[in-house]
Design an enzyme around this catalytic site. Sequence first.
Site, mmCIF file in Angstrom:
data_model
loop_
_atom_site.group_PDB
_atom_site.id
_atom_site.type_symbol
_atom_site.label_atom_id
_atom_site.label_comp_id
_atom_site.label_asym_id
_atom_site.label_seq_id
_atom_site.Cartn_x
_atom_site.Cartn_y
_atom_site.Cartn_z
ATOM 1 N N CYS A 51 -24.782 54.793 -8.765
ATOM 2 C CA CYS A 51 -25.960 54.741 -9.565
ATOM 3 C C CYS A 51 -26.729 55.962 -9.679
ATOM 4 C CB CYS A 51 -26.878 53.682 -9.136
ATOM 5 S SG CYS A 51 -26.177 52.213 -8.791
ATOM 6 N N CYS A 77 -23.215 53.409 -12.856
ATOM 7 C CA CYS A 77 -24.570 52.748 -13.101
ATOM 8 C C CYS A 77 -25.400 53.682 -13.532
ATOM 9 C CB CYS A 77 -25.056 51.726 -12.271
ATOM 10 S SG CYS A 77 -26.752 51.228 -12.684
ATOM 11 N N CYS A 96 -46.040 56.104 -15.620
ATOM 12 C CA CYS A 96 -45.781 55.018 -14.580
ATOM 13 C C CYS A 96 -46.591 55.272 -13.314
ATOM 14 C CB CYS A 96 -44.467 54.749 -14.381
ATOM 15 S SG CYS A 96 -43.302 54.740 -15.826
ATOM 16 N N ARG A 146 -30.890 42.215 -5.749
ATOM 17 C CA ARG A 146 -30.815 43.520 -4.759
ATOM 18 C C ARG A 146 -32.123 43.545 -4.234
ATOM 19 N NH1 ARG A 146 -29.266 47.625 -8.158
ATOM 20 N NH2 ARG A 146 -26.947 46.858 -7.645
ATOM 21 N N CYS A 155 -41.142 64.017 -15.623
ATOM 22 C CA CYS A 155 -41.124 63.046 -16.629
ATOM 23 C C CYS A 155 -42.353 62.603 -17.466
ATOM 24 C CB CYS A 155 -40.876 61.728 -16.041
ATOM 25 S SG CYS A 155 -40.710 60.297 -17.258
ATOM 26 N N CYS A 193 -44.798 55.903 -9.921
ATOM 27 C CA CYS A 193 -43.656 57.074 -9.609
ATOM 28 C C CYS A 193 -43.987 58.570 -9.462
ATOM 29 C CB CYS A 193 -42.903 57.007 -11.255
ATOM 30 S SG CYS A 193 -41.428 57.792 -10.942
ATOM 31 N N CYS A 197 -28.892 45.572 -15.484
ATOM 32 C CA CYS A 197 -29.315 45.580 -14.215
ATOM 33 C C CYS A 197 -30.849 45.844 -14.523
ATOM 34 C CB CYS A 197 -28.895 46.750 -13.368
ATOM 35 S SG CYS A 197 -29.676 46.966 -11.755
HETATM 36 N N1 SAM Z 1 -36.960 57.182 -16.127
HETATM 37 C C1 SAM Z 1 -36.020 56.097 -16.206
HETATM 38 C C2 SAM Z 1 -36.674 54.786 -16.328
HETATM 39 O O1 SAM Z 1 -38.307 54.512 -15.786
HETATM 40 O O2 SAM Z 1 -36.325 53.803 -16.722
HETATM 41 C C3 SAM Z 1 -35.183 55.728 -14.907
HETATM 42 C C4 SAM Z 1 -35.789 56.145 -13.552
HETATM 43 S S1 SAM Z 1 -37.130 55.175 -12.686
HETATM 44 C C5 SAM Z 1 -37.264 56.258 -11.379
HETATM 45 C C6 SAM Z 1 -36.011 53.850 -12.201
HETATM 46 C C7 SAM Z 1 -36.931 52.621 -11.719
HETATM 47 O O3 SAM Z 1 -37.215 53.085 -10.369
HETATM 48 C C8 SAM Z 1 -38.297 52.398 -12.318
HETATM 49 O O4 SAM Z 1 -38.157 51.387 -13.585
HETATM 50 C C9 SAM Z 1 -39.077 51.562 -11.111
HETATM 51 O O5 SAM Z 1 -38.666 50.087 -11.221
HETATM 52 C C10 SAM Z 1 -38.440 52.043 -9.857
HETATM 53 N N2 SAM Z 1 -39.187 52.878 -9.263
HETATM 54 C C11 SAM Z 1 -39.816 54.108 -9.458
HETATM 55 N N3 SAM Z 1 -40.711 54.479 -8.703
HETATM 56 C C12 SAM Z 1 -40.866 53.503 -7.694
HETATM 57 C C13 SAM Z 1 -41.776 53.447 -6.300
HETATM 58 N N4 SAM Z 1 -42.441 54.201 -5.940
HETATM 59 N N5 SAM Z 1 -41.497 52.379 -5.636
HETATM 60 C C14 SAM Z 1 -40.562 51.384 -6.004
HETATM 61 N N6 SAM Z 1 -39.814 51.543 -7.107
HETATM 62 C C15 SAM Z 1 -39.893 52.546 -7.925
HETATM 63 FE FE1 SF4 Z 2 -40.661 58.576 -15.816
HETATM 64 FE FE2 SF4 Z 2 -40.730 57.653 -13.335
HETATM 65 FE FE3 SF4 Z 2 -41.685 56.209 -15.551
HETATM 66 FE FE4 SF4 Z 2 -38.969 56.648 -15.113
HETATM 67 S S1 SF4 Z 2 -40.449 55.543 -13.627
HETATM 68 S S2 SF4 Z 2 -40.030 56.702 -16.948
HETATM 69 S S3 SF4 Z 2 -39.118 58.670 -14.217
HETATM 70 S S4 SF4 Z 2 -42.314 58.347 -14.847
#
Ligand code: SAM
Ligand code: SF4
Length: 329
Positions: A104, A135, A64, A267, A60, A67, A195
């Site tokens: 989901c 979802c 973030c 949740r 990606c 992530c 959500c």
């Molecule tokens: N890429 C899309 C987005 O960011 O909207 C969808 C997938 S993203 C992995 C979905 C959510 O997972 C993120 O918005 C974040 O809140 C949560 N998330 C990701 N990594 C995480 C982590 N290490 N610990 C807790 N929550 C996490």
């Molecule tokens: Fe990409 Fe992870 Fe951010 Fe979702 S949360 S946009 S998968 S970097």
Amino acid sequence: MAKPSAERNPGTAWTLDRARALFQQPFNDLLFDAQTVHRRHFPANQVQISTLLSIKTGGCPEDCKYCPQSIRYDTGLEKQALMPVEEVVEAARAARARGATRFCMGAAWRRPKDRDIDAVIERVAAVRDLGMETCLTLGMLTREQADRLAGSGLDYYNHNLDTSPEYYSEVITTRSYEDRLETLANVQQAGMKVCCGGIVGMGEKRDDRVGLLVQLANLSPQPQSVPINQLVQVKGTPLDGSDPLDPLEFVRTIAAARIMMPKSVVRLSAGRTDMTDELQALCFFAGANSIFYGDKLLTTDNPEAQHDRQLFERLGLAATADGDPVQLA
Ligand code: SAM
Ligand code: SF4
Ligand code: DTB
């Protein structure tokens, strides 16, 4: 019995001061109010369960800092292209056999392309054919894309605000808070259920947790489902090594979410593998009434299904779907 203070002014927008006062209450008062609000709107001992599947993993472009799927951090994660329909169906069928009724699917995209939407709609249809609720979480959506997903019968779209507007730029720089609010508006206007939640334990202050909940509670309508994630610290991500959150502060966050969004399903989302059973029990008491069930979240571990079954048994909790009991396996 008098209503808990927080429910005396329904329809009033949540201010930071009002939410701060809620958080600051003695723990017993906060939990008593949260449990009272919970019982007014939901059966006391029921927990909705969902199962997650990553249908497109890693690579990606977003940054973030929490992530494991961002291309910018070396987390050792293996990138995977969009999962074939048959594999998605197989996973959904297995989840259904274990009792999950909502499936989901998450994809590590910044925003899907229109042809990605076509491919995803095919997967949503196949899961719906199994009789499950669906979802998706795919990143940002245009209004047209949201309309197409709604038209395909998708039930929920997950898109998180993650943290307060003030702390946000410490965590993500490649998309703005405004971008996220725009996607949420597109999803809601397209007629899908929203959500939307966030992550705590990212080094933010209490005021950022308050700020996140104020943003969520002032969405109109309030999100139907509110995931509260505790940061899962992943090696290689910038937030690995963050100071862990005081577990009682986590419970306060759940309780405040319950009081501020009385009709939303809250949740207890990522991070449960780092929580004791006793902490999770306090979260259920504070008003959490949904979990992810199954050994995996998207890329990280979730408690083993057998452990969750035992926990539900010990707490006398029933797993449900739309209010109907389901048998976990
Ligand atoms: N890429 C899309 C987005 O960011 O909207 C969808 C997938 S993203 C992995 C979905 C959510 O997972 C993120 O918005 C974040 O809140 C949560 N998330 C990701 N990594 C995480 C982590 N290490 N610990 C807790 N929550 C996490
Ligand atoms: Fe990409 Fe992870 Fe951010 Fe979702 S949360 S946009 S998968 S970097
Ligand atoms: C949400 O708020 N939490 C889930 C779901 N929405 C998609 C994702 C948690 C991901 C945790 C890190 C991982 O497993 O990659």
